[in-house]
Write a protein that holds these residues in place. Structure first.
Motif, PDB file in Angstrom:
ATOM      1  N   GLY A  53       0.793  -1.224   0.000  1.00 18.94           N
ATOM      2  CA  GLY A  53       0.000   0.000   0.000  1.00 18.94           C
ATOM      3  C   GLY A  53       0.825   1.274   0.000  1.00 18.94           C
ATOM      4  N   GLU A  54       2.124   1.156  -0.019  1.00 14.91           N
ATOM      5  CA  GLU A  54       3.000   2.334   0.036  1.00 14.91           C
ATOM      6  C   GLU A  54       3.365   2.814  -1.363  1.00 14.91           C
ATOM      7  N   ARG A  55       3.933   3.996  -1.436  1.00 18.89           N
ATOM      8  CA  ARG A  55       4.347   4.546  -2.731  1.00 18.89           C
ATOM      9  C   ARG A  55       5.446   3.677  -3.344  1.00 18.89           C
ATOM     10  N   ARG A  56       5.584   3.742  -4.639  1.00 15.50           N
ATOM     11  CA  ARG A  56       6.505   2.869  -5.376  1.00 15.50           C
ATOM     12  C   ARG A  56       7.972   3.065  -4.979  1.00 15.50           C
ATOM     13  N   ASN A  57       8.390   4.274  -4.779  1.00 10.36           N
ATOM     14  CA  ASN A  57       9.801   4.550  -4.506  1.00 10.36           C
ATOM     15  C   ASN A  57      10.059   4.732  -3.014  1.00 10.36           C
ATOM     16  N   HIS A  58       9.409   3.917  -2.214  1.00 10.48           N
ATOM     17  CA  HIS A  58       9.567   4.006  -0.760  1.00 10.48           C
ATOM     18  C   HIS A  58      11.026   3.739  -0.396  1.00 10.48           C
ATOM     19  N   THR A  59      11.533   4.462   0.585  1.00  8.99           N
ATOM     20  CA  THR A  59      12.938   4.307   0.967  1.00  8.99           C
ATOM     21  C   THR A  59      13.195   3.020   1.737  1.00  8.99           C
ATOM     22  N   LEU A  60      12.153   2.453   2.335  1.00 11.33           N
ATOM     23  CA  LEU A  60      12.299   1.181   3.039  1.00 11.33           C
ATOM     24  C   LEU A  60      11.895   0.038   2.123  1.00 11.33           C
ATOM     25  N   ASN A  61      12.700  -0.999   2.083  1.00  7.65           N
ATOM     26  CA  ASN A  61      12.286  -2.212   1.392  1.00  7.65           C
ATOM     27  C   ASN A  61      11.855  -3.225   2.448  1.00  7.65           C
ATOM     28  N   ALA A  62      11.372  -4.374   2.006  1.00  8.57           N
ATOM     29  CA  ALA A  62      10.852  -5.380   2.939  1.00  8.57           C
ATOM     30  C   ALA A  62      11.918  -5.831   3.936  1.00  8.57           C
ATOM     31  N   THR A  63      13.126  -6.036   3.466  1.00  9.52           N
ATOM     32  CA  THR A  63      14.202  -6.502   4.346  1.00  9.52           C
ATOM     33  C   THR A  63      14.509  -5.479   5.432  1.00  9.52           C
ATOM     34  N   ALA A  64      14.595  -4.213   5.059  1.00 10.77           N
ATOM     35  CA  ALA A  64      14.866  -3.162   6.045  1.00 10.77           C
ATOM     36  C   ALA A  64      13.721  -3.055   7.052  1.00 10.77           C
ATOM     37  N   LEU A  65      12.495  -3.197   6.567  1.00 10.63           N
ATOM     38  CA  LEU A  65      11.344  -3.130   7.464  1.00 10.63           C
ATOM     39  C   LEU A  65      11.354  -4.294   8.453  1.00 10.63           C
ATOM     40  N   VAL A  66      11.696  -5.488   7.981  1.00 13.14           N
ATOM     41  CA  VAL A  66      11.794  -6.654   8.867  1.00 13.14           C
ATOM     42  C   VAL A  66      12.830  -6.406   9.953  1.00 13.14           C
ATOM     43  N   HIS A  67      14.011  -5.951   9.556  1.00 12.74           N
ATOM     44  CA  HIS A  67      15.095  -5.759  10.515  1.00 12.74           C
ATOM     45  C   HIS A  67      14.771  -4.667  11.534  1.00 12.74           C
ATOM     46  N   GLU A  68      14.152  -3.597  11.063  1.00  7.47           N
ATOM     47  CA  GLU A  68      13.806  -2.520  11.987  1.00  7.47           C
ATOM     48  C   GLU A  68      12.732  -2.985  12.976  1.00  7.47           C
ATOM     49  N   ALA A  69      11.723  -3.691  12.488  1.00  7.86           N
ATOM     50  CA  ALA A  69      10.659  -4.193  13.374  1.00  7.86           C
ATOM     51  C   ALA A  69      11.210  -5.224  14.352  1.00  7.86           C
ATOM     52  N   TYR A  70      12.048  -6.126  13.866  1.00  4.07           N
ATOM     53  CA  TYR A  70      12.602  -7.171  14.735  1.00  4.07           C
ATOM     54  C   TYR A  70      13.427  -6.555  15.865  1.00  4.07           C
ATOM     55  N   ALA A  71      14.220  -5.553  15.520  1.00  2.00           N
ATOM     56  CA  ALA A  71      15.038  -4.886  16.532  1.00  2.00           C
ATOM     57  C   ALA A  71      14.153  -4.260  17.612  1.00  2.00           C
ATOM     58  N   LYS A  72      13.043  -3.653  17.211  1.00  4.80           N
ATOM     59  CA  LYS A  72      12.130  -3.065  18.191  1.00  4.80           C
ATOM     60  C   LYS A  72      11.495  -4.140  19.064  1.00  4.80           C
ATOM     61  N   LEU A  73      11.115  -5.248  18.457  1.00  3.22           N
ATOM     62  CA  LEU A  73      10.406  -6.301  19.192  1.00  3.22           C
ATOM     63  C   LEU A  73      11.281  -6.982  20.228  1.00  3.22           C
ATOM     64  N   VAL A  74      12.477  -7.347  19.860  1.00  2.00           N
ATOM     65  CA  VAL A  74      13.308  -8.121  20.777  1.00  2.00           C
ATOM     66  C   VAL A  74      13.952  -7.261  21.857  1.00  2.00           C
TER      67      VAL A  74
END
Length: 110
Positions: free
Chosen positions: A44-65
């Motif tokens: 649902g995000e814009r095409r040229n979003h600065t975050l890709n799926a991998t970066a989003l996973v890593h950022e979320a995982y870091a927050k969670l743990v």
């Protein structure tokens, strides 16, 4: 697959108990599913979003743990919170981008 689910749940209980050594053990076990969640959120995000799926996973995982106050119930609880974390990260990025567009990084002198 059931063993993996049980293992993740056990490791999450260990993490809730303060055992930070399991952080690196959990990641490979949840990575694929978190990556799928990230793709879902990024659709649902814009095409040229600065975050890709991998970066989003890593950022979320870091927050969670690194959470001190979460008492993980099971892997479903983990993925539910992971999904919320990803959404919040994307909202924060969007808000920062909009603020920058409005000159939010400039200091006004009166």
């Amino acid at each position: 697959m059931d063993n993996n689910r049980n293992d993740v749940t056990k490791l999450l209980f260990d993490l809730s108990s303060g055992n930070k050594e399991v952080v690196d053990v959990i990641m490979p076990m949840v990575y694929k599913e978190m990556h799928q969640l990230a793709h879902m959120h990024l659709r649902g995000e814009r095409r040229n979003h600065t975050l890709n799926a991998t970066a989003l996973v890593h950022e979320a995982y870091a927050k969670l743990v690194n959470q001190e106050k979460i008492s993980w119930q099971n892997r479903a609880h983990f993925f539910g919170i992971a999904s919320q974390a990803m959404r919040r990260i994307l909202i924060n990025y969007a808000n920062a981008r909009l603020a920058q567009k409005r000159g939010g990084d400039q200091v006004l002198v009166t």
